[in-house]
Write a protein that holds these residues in place. Structure first.
Motif, PDB file in Angstrom:
ATOM      1  N   TRP A  27       0.843  -1.205   0.000  1.00 32.25           N
ATOM      2  CA  TRP A  27       0.000   0.000   0.000  1.00 32.25           C
ATOM      3  C   TRP A  27       0.876   1.252   0.000  1.00 32.25           C
ATOM      4  O   TRP A  27       0.649   2.185  -0.765  1.00 32.25           O
ATOM      5  CB  TRP A  27      -0.932   0.001   1.203  1.00 32.25           C
ATOM      6  CG  TRP A  27      -1.693   1.284   1.340  1.00 32.25           C
ATOM      7  CD1 TRP A  27      -1.490   2.266   2.255  1.00 32.25           C
ATOM      8  CD2 TRP A  27      -2.759   1.742   0.510  1.00 32.25           C
ATOM      9  NE1 TRP A  27      -2.361   3.306   2.057  1.00 32.25           N
ATOM     10  CE2 TRP A  27      -3.157   3.000   0.986  1.00 32.25           C
ATOM     11  CE3 TRP A  27      -3.420   1.206  -0.586  1.00 32.25           C
ATOM     12  CZ2 TRP A  27      -4.179   3.736   0.407  1.00 32.25           C
ATOM     13  CZ3 TRP A  27      -4.451   1.949  -1.166  1.00 32.25           C
ATOM     14  CH2 TRP A  27      -4.814   3.196  -0.669  1.00 32.25           C
ATOM     15  N   LYS A  28       1.897   1.270   0.846  1.00 32.78           N
ATOM     16  CA  LYS A  28       2.786   2.436   0.915  1.00 32.78           C
ATOM     17  C   LYS A  28       3.499   2.656  -0.414  1.00 32.78           C
ATOM     18  O   LYS A  28       3.678   3.794  -0.848  1.00 32.78           O
ATOM     19  CB  LYS A  28       3.788   2.260   2.050  1.00 32.78           C
ATOM     20  CG  LYS A  28       3.136   2.384   3.414  1.00 32.78           C
ATOM     21  CD  LYS A  28       4.122   2.157   4.538  1.00 32.78           C
ATOM     22  CE  LYS A  28       3.416   2.243   5.872  1.00 32.78           C
ATOM     23  NZ  LYS A  28       4.293   1.980   6.988  1.00 32.78           N
ATOM     24  N   ASN A  29       3.890   1.573  -1.086  1.00 32.00           N
ATOM     25  CA  ASN A  29       4.535   1.679  -2.387  1.00 32.00           C
ATOM     26  C   ASN A  29       3.576   2.268  -3.418  1.00 32.00           C
ATOM     27  O   ASN A  29       3.953   3.135  -4.205  1.00 32.00           O
ATOM     28  CB  ASN A  29       5.053   0.306  -2.842  1.00 32.00           C
ATOM     29  CG  ASN A  29       5.897   0.410  -4.079  1.00 32.00           C
ATOM     30  OD1 ASN A  29       6.678   1.335  -4.240  1.00 32.00           O
ATOM     31  ND2 ASN A  29       5.746  -0.562  -4.968  1.00 32.00           N
ATOM     32  N   CYS A  30       2.321   1.815  -3.414  1.00 32.55           N
ATOM     33  CA  CYS A  30       1.316   2.337  -4.355  1.00 32.55           C
ATOM     34  C   CYS A  30       1.084   3.827  -4.138  1.00 32.55           C
ATOM     35  O   CYS A  30       1.033   4.601  -5.100  1.00 32.55           O
ATOM     36  CB  CYS A  30      -0.006   1.585  -4.211  1.00 32.55           C
ATOM     37  SG  CYS A  30       0.035  -0.086  -4.852  1.00 32.55           S
ATOM     38  N   VAL A  31       0.938   4.229  -2.894  1.00 33.97           N
ATOM     39  CA  VAL A  31       0.713   5.647  -2.588  1.00 33.97           C
ATOM     40  C   VAL A  31       1.930   6.472  -2.991  1.00 33.97           C
ATOM     41  O   VAL A  31       1.802   7.548  -3.581  1.00 33.97           O
ATOM     42  CB  VAL A  31       0.369   5.847  -1.093  1.00 33.97           C
ATOM     43  CG1 VAL A  31       0.359   7.325  -0.721  1.00 33.97           C
ATOM     44  CG2 VAL A  31      -0.966   5.206  -0.777  1.00 33.97           C
TER      45      VAL A  31
END
Length: 95
Positions: A27-31
């Motif tokens: 999720w952090k990578n996507c954001v």
């Protein structure tokens, strides 16, 4: 260059997903990617079309030094640029 904007409805996300998902590395990578899209290399660039490399190879041919692609259901077009990434071919045509 187009400016990209990421809109997130945080209340909806937190209501429908548990906190472990929101704190995950994925999720952090996507954001991060969505928030900093211009900072990342885009190897596809301006390519408007794509297909499997094997299909592209089966449906393309060279004539008089020019590459052509037989686009199923549409017709045959001259390919102006292309790039293969993994099993996919990204390309542009001259209409």
């Amino acid at each position: 260059m187009h400016k990209h904007t990421l809109l997130i409805n945080y209340e909806s996300i937190t209501t429908n997903h548990d906190s472990a998902q929101l704190n995950s590395a994925a999720w952090k990578n996507c954001v991060s990617l969505a928030s900093n899209v211009t900072a990342h290399k885009n190897p596809i660039g301006d390519k408007l079309y794509y297909t499997a490399t094997s299909l592209f190879n089966n449906l393309s041919y060279t004539e008089n030094g020019k590459l052509y692609y037989k686009m199923p259901g549409t017709g045959t077009f001259q390919v102006s640029s292309k790039i293969a990434i993994g099993g996919h071919m990204f390309f542009n045509i001259i209409p």
